[in-house]
Scaffold this motif. Sequence first.
Motif, mmCIF file in Angstrom:
data_model
loop_
_atom_site.group_PDB
_atom_site.id
_atom_site.type_symbol
_atom_site.label_atom_id
_atom_site.label_comp_id
_atom_site.label_asym_id
_atom_site.label_seq_id
_atom_site.Cartn_x
_atom_site.Cartn_y
_atom_site.Cartn_z
ATOM 1 N N SER A 14 11.644 2.827 8.555
ATOM 2 C CA SER A 14 10.254 3.112 8.913
ATOM 3 C C SER A 14 9.535 3.923 7.853
ATOM 4 O O SER A 14 8.360 3.697 7.581
ATOM 5 C CB SER A 14 10.195 3.842 10.260
ATOM 6 O OG SER A 14 10.902 5.066 10.211
ATOM 7 N N HIS A 18 6.125 2.797 6.127
ATOM 8 C CA HIS A 18 4.931 3.645 6.213
ATOM 9 C C HIS A 18 4.376 3.954 4.825
ATOM 10 O O HIS A 18 3.155 3.938 4.614
ATOM 11 C CB HIS A 18 5.262 4.939 6.943
ATOM 12 C CG HIS A 18 5.398 4.779 8.418
ATOM 13 N ND1 HIS A 18 6.121 5.645 9.205
ATOM 14 C CD2 HIS A 18 4.908 3.842 9.261
ATOM 15 C CE1 HIS A 18 6.052 5.258 10.469
ATOM 16 N NE2 HIS A 18 5.318 4.163 10.524
ATOM 17 N N GLN A 21 2.596 0.922 3.553
ATOM 18 C CA GLN A 21 1.311 0.760 4.228
ATOM 19 C C GLN A 21 0.263 1.689 3.641
ATOM 20 O O GLN A 21 -0.892 1.297 3.422
ATOM 21 C CB GLN A 21 1.469 1.026 5.724
ATOM 22 C CG GLN A 21 2.202 -0.061 6.485
ATOM 23 C CD GLN A 21 2.233 0.218 7.972
ATOM 24 O OE1 GLN A 21 1.200 0.370 8.616
ATOM 25 N NE2 GLN A 21 3.424 0.314 8.532
ATOM 26 N N LEU A 41 -1.065 5.608 10.767
ATOM 27 C CA LEU A 41 0.348 5.262 10.903
ATOM 28 C C LEU A 41 0.919 5.629 12.265
ATOM 29 O O LEU A 41 1.994 5.155 12.639
ATOM 30 C CB LEU A 41 1.174 5.956 9.818
ATOM 31 C CG LEU A 41 0.874 5.584 8.368
ATOM 32 C CD1 LEU A 41 1.757 6.400 7.437
ATOM 33 C CD2 LEU A 41 1.075 4.095 8.132
#
Length: 270
Positions: A14, A18, A21, A41
């Motif tokens: 993750s 993140h 992103q 997020l």
Amino acid sequence: MAKSMKNPPAYGVSSVDHALQLAVILQVEGPLTVSEAARRLGVARSSAHRLLSTLVYRDFAVQNEDRSYRVGPVLEIAAKAQSNVAAIRSAALGPLRALVDTLDETASLSIRVGRTVRFIASVECAQSLRVGNREGMVFPAHQVSGGLVMLAALPDDELTALYATTPGDGTAEHPDLAELRTELRGVRRSGVALNLERSERGVVAIGRGVTDAHGETVAAVSVAMPSVRYSPDRVQGIVAALTRAAEAISTAIARPDGRSPTAEGPDAAR
């Protein structure tokens, strides 16, 4: 025509996802604060701060004097292009949400960069079985519905020039140009493109073009769904909803304030 599938990994990290992103957001939208990053997020401010600090360390981001973060030298793109992408994305968010409300399937907006397509906005539907958020993902243009729509808008000589060379290192695919031209003629006639599990196994997508004030196709809006929910009987309704969304985004892009009709009221784009 050669095909490759892009499927999510069997496992995910993750923090890496993140960070990626955030890098995409900084590149296509512009400066971001720690609070905004945390909100986007869905993580704590402390987590967002660590992610942004890591991006700064690796030159993917730079911290401004006001403590916000902007794209770093690794990802820096021309200010004009960045501004245009951010404006198109902003204009699309309202119509994308309205599209998801209408069809209950995931909707996305993409732009073409050479032979590839980048998804710059995505709104997921609420169904438990759904196509996930596509924002930031990149695909060969000839393999996705939005890319086919944007390729179909090119004059034949530009299409020829775009695929004039075959990559020698195997890093990018080269479609059969005669086959692609035949497919694009059909896309031009209908105004929409259909992707039946071409880019991702188990995913079907339908796309339509978005135009600017000069009538140039600058982006594409698409709806993606699990193949088990796709039926030819749904196409007419999906295309009608896509057409409304594409027209709303195109109108917003042409407006001086860049606001989409859906920003003026919840029923404006209905």
